[in-house]
Design an enzyme around this catalytic site. Structure first.
Site, PDB file in Angstrom:
ATOM      1  CG  HIS A  73      -5.587 -39.439  -4.593  1.00 45.85           C
ATOM      2  ND1 HIS A  73      -6.137 -40.661  -4.254  1.00 45.85           N
ATOM      3  CD2 HIS A  73      -4.255 -39.597  -4.412  1.00 45.85           C
ATOM      4  CE1 HIS A  73      -5.190 -41.506  -3.897  1.00 45.85           C
ATOM      5  NE2 HIS A  73      -4.022 -40.882  -3.988  1.00 45.85           N
ATOM      6  CD  GLU A 109      -2.925 -42.200   1.791  1.00 41.76           C
ATOM      7  OE1 GLU A 109      -1.841 -41.663   1.570  1.00 41.76           O
ATOM      8  OE2 GLU A 109      -3.102 -43.428   1.717  1.00 41.76           O
ATOM      9  CG  ASN A 162      -6.269 -45.116   1.958  1.00 39.90           C
ATOM     10  OD1 ASN A 162      -7.373 -45.628   1.773  1.00 39.90           O
ATOM     11  ND2 ASN A 162      -5.884 -44.031   1.316  1.00 39.90           N
ATOM     12  CE1 TYR A 183      -0.532 -49.095  -0.168  1.00 41.08           C
ATOM     13  CE2 TYR A 183      -1.494 -47.264   1.057  1.00 41.08           C
ATOM     14  CZ  TYR A 183      -1.364 -47.989  -0.122  1.00 41.08           C
ATOM     15  OH  TYR A 183      -2.066 -47.616  -1.240  1.00 41.08           O
ATOM     16  NE  ARG A 243     -10.410 -43.928  -2.737  1.00 37.55           N
ATOM     17  CZ  ARG A 243      -9.204 -43.663  -2.230  1.00 37.55           C
ATOM     18  NH1 ARG A 243      -8.317 -44.627  -2.034  1.00 37.55           N
ATOM     19  NH2 ARG A 243      -8.880 -42.442  -1.882  1.00 37.55           N
ATOM     20  CD  GLU A 280      -4.880 -45.451  -1.438  1.00 40.17           C
ATOM     21  OE1 GLU A 280      -3.671 -45.610  -1.134  1.00 40.17           O
ATOM     22  OE2 GLU A 280      -5.356 -44.363  -1.780  1.00 40.17           O
TER      23      GLU A 280
END
Ligand code: PNW
Length: 497
Positions: A144, A189, A331, A333, A99, A400
């Site tokens: 992005h 995002e 994504n 985290y 990606r 991600e």
């Protein structure tokens, strides 16, 4: 429930799988094994061959200590000239998918299709062609964080004119690369880009408009995404046969006090103001979550605003936004504990509207390169289940996930690999116990790179990059070697290591 949910296995699965051990399981056939990057963070060549400036070029060149040591992405990993070195890393890992993002202003220097920079087109054709020649499937992000500066000068994401500009750019990319690229992400995002870029001013373009900027920017991002999806659907899908989505980042939220109704509600609001803000309109009904609308409206009223600070979609826009994603791109985290917080002050902001405060559990380890990144692998499993249950069981790609080390980062990153291994175990539980339709996993990131305001001090790479050396050599961390092993086995293999 704030403890490791694996202890409640029996509640979640039939007795037959009680003894099931994720270490012994294989990932599904054709599971996508990837790594991710973004143009501004790796390419360098910020003004090479006719590239126009982006908001990140402007933001970093302005200095003012908003970025660690005033570092910039002018050179970064040099991927614009060192693509072959990146390809070697990709091959060494045995990735099935890669990606990366296109730099909008490398392709269209002023952001419009009025002028096309052929050198930029050539560069991305080279990247895409060599991935395909090596059996690697590209997943391409159109945008992005690095908006062309010329478009920001016209209001950027706060101006409705961006919707058409983004759609034209997207159509240009589908037309130019779509015979070869089948997995597209429109915007990366939107939450981070809107909140940090247009409310807190911590990221480019550095706009500080608390309580309004992020809502307005996000509003136009959702409309721009939907316009691009419809263009693909109408003009390109039949001949190109690809899939289009938007990458949504989300924390998992746990109530601070699981027995407090107020904290439970606050945790729900945290999800509403983070993931659902975008996922509800796009995956469900074309509109913002009800709780977001009512909270922002009530707080706006208390503050004496003439109307809610959250913009409204027209009925026509709702119809146009609803159902505009072909898969769910997540994504992930970190996980947060959330405590109810009565609105205390008059300064408007997204977090004040949410009336929830986030608390980090001191028992959770924190990635050494990012103070915000508490390592909570089981939060990912719960988040995947939430997405399955809330958004009608979509196909999901984790586009991600990663853990940073601080510079100097040891090549022997045993602890970090342990975080990845625990995460992959949770993913297996999500697939086989919770029956989530998870099709792939992308590690952020292939390389150590320009980590936005942390510059080069925070290292997310599977490969170490020596930014002091002009050759910018890439060296695998232990995690890269372990990840390659997982990929070639399509599983974790308890006995090895
Ligand atoms: C993502 N936060 O951004 C981005 O997609 C990447 O470009 C970035 O390098 C990666 O995560 C690691 O940070 C985020 O403050 C930026 O919670 C900030 C946050 C989360 C994600």
């Amino acid at each position: 429930m704030a403890s490791d949910p694996s202890v409640t296995f029996t509640n979640l699965s039939s007795p037959a799988v009680c003894n099931w051990n994720p270490e012994d399981a294989s990932f599904p056939e054709e599971f996508a094994w990837g790594a991710a990057t973004a143009a501004y963070q790796i390419e360098g060549g910020w003004d090479a061959d006719g590239k126009g400036p982006s908001i990140w070029d402007t933001f970093t060149h302005q200095g003012g200590d908003r970025v660690f040591k005033n570092q910039t992405g002018d050179v970064a990993c040099g991927s614009y000239t060192l693509w072959e070195e990146d390809l070697k890393c990709i091959k060494q890992l045995g990735l099935t998918h890669y990606r990366f993002s296109l730099s909008w202003s490398r392709l269209l220097p002023d952001g419009t299709t009025g002028f096309i920079n052929q050198k930029g087109v050539d560069y991305y054709n080279k990247v895409i062609d060599s991935l395909l020649a090596n059996g690697v499937t590209p997943m391409v992000t159109l945008h992005h964080f690095d908006l062309p500066q010329n478009l920001e000068d016209q209001g950027g994401w706060r101006s409705e004119t961006i919707v058409k500009a983004f759609d034209s750019y997207a159509q240009f990319c589908f037309r130019t690369f779509g015979s070869k690229v089948k997995l597209w992400i429109t915007i990366n995002e939107p939450y981070v880009a809107a909140e940090l870029g247009y409310e807190k001013g911590l990221m480019a373009p550095g706009v500080t408009e608390p309580g309004t900027g992020a809502y307005l920017a996000a509003h136009n991002m959702i409309k721009a995404h939907a316009a691009a999806w419809h263009s693909y659907d109408k003009i390109f899908r039949k001949t190109q046969g690809g899939l289009v989505s938007i990458a949504l980042n989300s924390d998992w939220a746990e109530p601070f006090n699981p027995n407090s109704l107020a904290d439970q509600e606050a945790a729900k609001r945290h999800m509403a103001f983070c993931l659902d803000w975008f996922a509800t309109p796009i995956f469900l009904d074309g509109d913002y979550p009800a709780i977001m609308k009512s909270k922002i409206s009530a707080v706006s009223k208390r503050q004496g605003c003439p109307s809610s600070r959250l913009p409204e979609f027209t009925e026509k826009e709702k119809m146009m936004i609803k159902g505009t994603a072909d898969f769910f791109s997540l994504n992930y985290y970190t996980t947060r504990k959330i405590r109810h917080q009565e609105h205390m002050h008059n300064q408007p902001s997204v977090s004040a509207d949410k009336e929830a405060e986030q608390v980090t559990d001191p028992s959770w380890p924190v990635a050494t390169g990012s103070s915000w990144l508490a390592v909570v692998p089981w939060g990912l499993r719960l988040l995947l289940k939430y997405i399955k249950d809330t958004y009608n069981h979509p196909i999901i790609y984790i586009t991600e996930n990663g853990f940073s080390q601080s510079d100097p980062a040891p090549l022997d990153d045993t602890q970090r690999w342990e975080y990845f291994r625990l995460t992959l175990q949770e993913i297996l539980k999500a697939i086989y116990i919770d029956r989530v339709m998870l099709k792939g996993y992308f590690i952020w990131s292939l390389l150590d790179n320009f980590e936005w305001t942390c510059g080069y001090s925070s290292r997310f790479g599977l490969f170490h990059v020596d930014f002091e050396s002009s050759a910018l050599p890439r060296i695998p961390y232990k995690s890269a070697i372990e990840y390659a092993r997982v990929i070639s086995n399509n599983g974790l293999m308890k006995s090895c290591g």
